[in-house]
Motif scaffolding. Structure first.
Motif, PDB file in Angstrom:
ATOM      1  N   PHE A 142      12.324 -50.920  -0.440  1.00 57.17           N
ATOM      2  CA  PHE A 142      11.779 -50.583  -1.759  1.00 57.17           C
ATOM      3  C   PHE A 142      12.860 -50.235  -2.781  1.00 57.17           C
ATOM      4  O   PHE A 142      12.547 -50.033  -3.958  1.00 57.17           O
ATOM      5  N   GLY A 143      14.108 -50.187  -2.348  1.00 62.48           N
ATOM      6  CA  GLY A 143      15.196 -49.901  -3.267  1.00 62.48           C
ATOM      7  C   GLY A 143      15.260 -48.429  -3.629  1.00 62.48           C
ATOM      8  O   GLY A 143      14.308 -47.671  -3.435  1.00 62.48           O
ATOM      9  N   ALA A 144      16.388 -48.022  -4.180  1.00 60.76           N
ATOM     10  CA  ALA A 144      16.562 -46.626  -4.582  1.00 60.76           C
ATOM     11  C   ALA A 144      15.589 -46.231  -5.680  1.00 60.76           C
ATOM     12  O   ALA A 144      15.190 -45.067  -5.776  1.00 60.76           O
ATOM     13  N   ASP A 145      15.181 -47.193  -6.515  1.00 58.59           N
ATOM     14  CA  ASP A 145      14.281 -46.889  -7.630  1.00 58.59           C
ATOM     15  C   ASP A 145      12.807 -46.924  -7.227  1.00 58.59           C
ATOM     16  O   ASP A 145      11.960 -46.428  -7.969  1.00 58.59           O
ATOM     17  N   GLY A 146      12.503 -47.485  -6.078  1.00 58.15           N
ATOM     18  CA  GLY A 146      11.110 -47.608  -5.677  1.00 58.15           C
ATOM     19  C   GLY A 146      10.714 -46.711  -4.517  1.00 58.15           C
ATOM     20  O   GLY A 146       9.589 -46.807  -4.017  1.00 58.15           O
ATOM     21  N   SER A 147      11.630 -45.828  -4.118  1.00 57.64           N
ATOM     22  CA  SER A 147      11.346 -44.953  -2.978  1.00 57.64           C
ATOM     23  C   SER A 147      11.582 -43.497  -3.371  1.00 57.64           C
ATOM     24  O   SER A 147      12.466 -43.179  -4.165  1.00 57.64           O
ATOM     25  N   VAL A 148      10.768 -42.617  -2.806  1.00 57.83           N
ATOM     26  CA  VAL A 148      10.893 -41.175  -2.992  1.00 57.83           C
ATOM     27  C   VAL A 148      11.136 -40.566  -1.623  1.00 57.83           C
ATOM     28  O   VAL A 148      10.363 -40.793  -0.683  1.00 57.83           O
ATOM     29  N   LEU A 149      12.210 -39.798  -1.499  1.00 58.19           N
ATOM     30  CA  LEU A 149      12.600 -39.207  -0.221  1.00 58.19           C
ATOM     31  C   LEU A 149      12.362 -37.709  -0.290  1.00 58.19           C
ATOM     32  O   LEU A 149      13.092 -36.984  -0.967  1.00 58.19           O
ATOM     33  N   VAL A 150      11.315 -37.261   0.379  1.00 59.39           N
ATOM     34  CA  VAL A 150      10.882 -35.860   0.308  1.00 59.39           C
ATOM     35  C   VAL A 150      11.541 -35.093   1.453  1.00 59.39           C
ATOM     36  O   VAL A 150      11.053 -35.102   2.586  1.00 59.39           O
ATOM     37  N   LEU A 208       8.799 -41.209  -9.950  1.00 56.87           N
ATOM     38  CA  LEU A 208      10.061 -40.580  -9.569  1.00 56.87           C
ATOM     39  C   LEU A 208      10.662 -41.319  -8.388  1.00 56.87           C
ATOM     40  O   LEU A 208       9.976 -41.990  -7.625  1.00 56.87           O
ATOM     41  N   SER A 209      11.958 -41.178  -8.223  1.00 52.76           N
ATOM     42  CA  SER A 209      12.634 -41.845  -7.116  1.00 52.76           C
ATOM     43  C   SER A 209      13.813 -41.004  -6.651  1.00 52.76           C
ATOM     44  O   SER A 209      14.229 -40.052  -7.319  1.00 52.76           O
ATOM     45  N   GLY A 210      14.325 -41.362  -5.479  1.00 55.79           N
ATOM     46  CA  GLY A 210      15.484 -40.678  -4.937  1.00 55.79           C
ATOM     47  C   GLY A 210      15.120 -39.484  -4.077  1.00 55.79           C
ATOM     48  O   GLY A 210      13.947 -39.195  -3.837  1.00 55.79           O
ATOM     49  N   PRO A 211      16.132 -38.730  -3.602  1.00 59.62           N
ATOM     50  CA  PRO A 211      15.890 -37.598  -2.706  1.00 59.62           C
ATOM     51  C   PRO A 211      15.579 -36.316  -3.459  1.00 59.62           C
ATOM     52  O   PRO A 211      16.127 -36.058  -4.535  1.00 59.62           O
ATOM     53  N   TYR A 212      14.689 -35.520  -2.871  1.00 63.59           N
ATOM     54  CA  TYR A 212      14.344 -34.207  -3.418  1.00 63.59           C
ATOM     55  C   TYR A 212      14.215 -33.202  -2.277  1.00 63.59           C
ATOM     56  O   TYR A 212      13.472 -33.428  -1.328  1.00 63.59           O
ATOM     57  N   ASN A 213      14.959 -32.097  -2.367  1.00 59.54           N
ATOM     58  CA  ASN A 213      14.712 -30.988  -1.458  1.00 59.54           C
ATOM     59  C   ASN A 213      13.359 -30.390  -1.820  1.00 59.54           C
ATOM     60  O   ASN A 213      13.084 -30.126  -2.995  1.00 59.54           O
ATOM     61  N   LEU A 214      12.520 -30.159  -0.813  1.00 66.89           N
ATOM     62  CA  LEU A 214      11.152 -29.745  -1.098  1.00 66.89           C
ATOM     63  C   LEU A 214      10.781 -28.537  -0.235  1.00 66.89           C
ATOM     64  O   LEU A 214      10.454 -28.666   0.950  1.00 66.89           O
ATOM     65  N   VAL A 215      10.871 -27.361  -0.844  1.00 70.78           N
ATOM     66  CA  VAL A 215      10.516 -26.101  -0.197  1.00 70.78           C
ATOM     67  C   VAL A 215      10.384 -25.076  -1.317  1.00 70.78           C
ATOM     68  O   VAL A 215      10.761 -25.344  -2.455  1.00 70.78           O
ATOM     69  N   GLY A 216       9.832 -23.923  -1.015  1.00 65.47           N
ATOM     70  CA  GLY A 216       9.687 -22.905  -2.047  1.00 65.47           C
ATOM     71  C   GLY A 216      11.035 -22.432  -2.570  1.00 65.47           C
ATOM     72  O   GLY A 216      12.037 -22.465  -1.847  1.00 65.47           O
ATOM     73  N   PRO A 217      11.102 -21.991  -3.813  1.00 62.99           N
ATOM     74  CA  PRO A 217      12.360 -21.520  -4.385  1.00 62.99           C
ATOM     75  C   PRO A 217      12.907 -20.327  -3.619  1.00 62.99           C
ATOM     76  O   PRO A 217      12.154 -19.571  -3.000  1.00 62.99           O
ATOM     77  N   PRO A 218      14.234 -20.117  -3.634  1.00 61.05           N
ATOM     78  CA  PRO A 218      14.820 -18.938  -2.989  1.00 61.05           C
ATOM     79  C   PRO A 218      14.180 -17.662  -3.529  1.00 61.05           C
ATOM     80  O   PRO A 218      13.953 -17.529  -4.735  1.00 61.05           O
ATOM     81  N   GLY A 219      13.850 -16.739  -2.630  1.00 63.64           N
ATOM     82  CA  GLY A 219      13.235 -15.494  -3.038  1.00 63.64           C
ATOM     83  C   GLY A 219      11.740 -15.581  -3.245  1.00 63.64           C
ATOM     84  O   GLY A 219      11.120 -14.611  -3.681  1.00 63.64           O
ATOM     85  N   HIS A 220      11.139 -16.726  -2.935  1.00 64.07           N
ATOM     86  CA  HIS A 220       9.689 -16.887  -3.120  1.00 64.07           C
ATOM     87  C   HIS A 220       8.923 -15.858  -2.290  1.00 64.07           C
ATOM     88  O   HIS A 220       7.881 -15.360  -2.713  1.00 64.07           O
ATOM     89  N   THR A 221       9.450 -15.548  -1.097  1.00 69.70           N
ATOM     90  CA  THR A 221       8.847 -14.498  -0.281  1.00 69.70           C
ATOM     91  C   THR A 221       9.903 -13.942   0.661  1.00 69.70           C
ATOM     92  O   THR A 221      11.049 -14.397   0.675  1.00 69.70           O
ATOM     93  N   THR A 222       9.517 -12.962   1.442  1.00 64.59           N
ATOM     94  CA  THR A 222      10.414 -12.331   2.405  1.00 64.59           C
ATOM     95  C   THR A 222       9.734 -12.257   3.762  1.00 64.59           C
ATOM     96  O   THR A 222       8.511 -12.436   3.871  1.00 64.59           O
TER      97      THR A 222
END
Length: 336
Positions: A142-150, A208-222
């Motif tokens: 799908f190419g770099a522009d056609g894929s989303v890496l979660v 959207l395309s490319g890689p994305y780190n996907l998790v809650g922001p730092p400090g979201h909870t403890t």
């Protein structure tokens, strides 16, 4: 939109299907038929590891997007992506932050170094290489522009089949003194599967395309907030006995596995799983619900499932033995 979900009957895939149906999308699920997907979908059956296992997808149907949650041999992603590349608009692959090389520096972003030894046409190897190989396979077709890496971090929420939050809920519901791994204010990062699903659908919808780190922001909870939410939602009279990391490690207790979610502060593992930079995802619409909501909804689902969560056969059993917990807390064998 017309969406194809590869998987779709368990945990993350199920969350994606439910979110898509909630948006009014037309959803097709391709899976082995071992679990029932949410109602309202078109179900196709096949085994991606078997000869002709993709036959049900070869009828020429077109989709606006594909979401793939595969976690084993990358060649399964490669074969599926090749089959669909002329019949689908975008390919979203649910990957993992495990694709980053070790050790991962605190605050690592999407440009951090990746593991070596991954290939799009590989058979099953190690989890990190398998996930990166899946990414390579998606991009190949799908190419770099056609894929989303979660690149997901720790995922929790209803229908969890890994055994982390369900173990804590059941342990705290049982009551008595509980070994609570400190410090109380230790930052924890996770993402609710439903928030991951909503972000992923929004990403394919907006192109959207490319890689994305996907998790809650730092400090979201403890760690403290997470376990106290477990005590509150279960109505338990459990006593959370906050214990120093040094005591836990000296007892030979394995972080992350025997005490799910928890890893000691200052360790390479804590930097790797609880100090991830997610600013790119946040800037593109990632919204994370509160830890208390995730805990409450997971408890509600768990109770409806009879108190026992399903467990993926390729994952280790999580949780701390009662006798080990009792020994560390100075209690009689068997604990509470």
């Amino acid at each position: 939109m017309r969406l194809l979900v590869l998987g779709g009957s368990e945990f993350v895939g199920r969350a994606v299907v439910t979110a898509a149906l909630g948006r009014g999308w037309e959803v097709t699920v391709f899976h082995r038929g071992q679990h029932r997907p949410p109602p309202g979908v078109r179900a196709l059956h096949g085994d991606r590891t078997a000869p002709d296992g993709l036959a049900a997808l070869a009828d020429g149907t077109e989709w606006d997007a594909v979401v793939d949650t595969w976690s084993a041999a990358p060649r399964a992603v490669r074969e599926t992506a090749r089959l669909l590349r002329d019949r689908a608009g975008r390919y979203a692959y649910v990957s993992s932050c495990s694709v980053y090389d070790w050790p991962r520096p605190a605050g690592f972003a999407e440009d951090a170094a990746l593991v070596t030894g991954a290939a799009a046409d590989a058979g099953p190897t190690e989890y990190a290489q398998d996930k990166l190989g899946g990414e390579l396979a998606a991009v190949e077709s799908f190419g770099a522009d056609g894929s989303v890496l979660v690149r997901a971090g720790l995922i929790l929420g209803p229908y969890e089949n890994v055994g982390r939050l369900p173990w804590w809920l059941n342990r705290i519901a049982r009551g008595g003194p509980v070994l609570a791994p400190g410090p109380h204010d230790l930052p924890v990062q996770f993402v609710d599967a439903r928030d991951l699903a909503e972000w992923t659908l929004g990403a394919v919808e907006r192109g959207l395309s490319g890689p994305y780190n996907l998790v809650g922001p730092p400090g979201h909870t403890t760690m403290g907030a997470l376990l106290e939410a477990c005590r509150e939602v279960t109505g338990s009279a459990a006593e959370l006995r906050w214990t120093d990391p040094e005591v836990i490690l000296a007892a030979g207790i394995e972080p992350w596995v025997q005490l799910p979610v928890w890893v000691p502060p200052g360790s390479e593992l804590h930097d790797a799983v609880h100090r991830m930079d997610v600013s790119r995802a946040v800037a593109t619409g990632l919204v994370c619900r509160s830890a208390s909501e995730t805990v409450a909804d997971t408890w509600g689902w768990l109770r409806g499932a009879g108190g026992e969560a399903p467990l993926r056969p390729d994952r280790t059993v999580k949780g701390l033995d009662r006798d080990v917990e009792a020994r560390v807390l100075g209690l009689p064998a068997g604990g509470s």
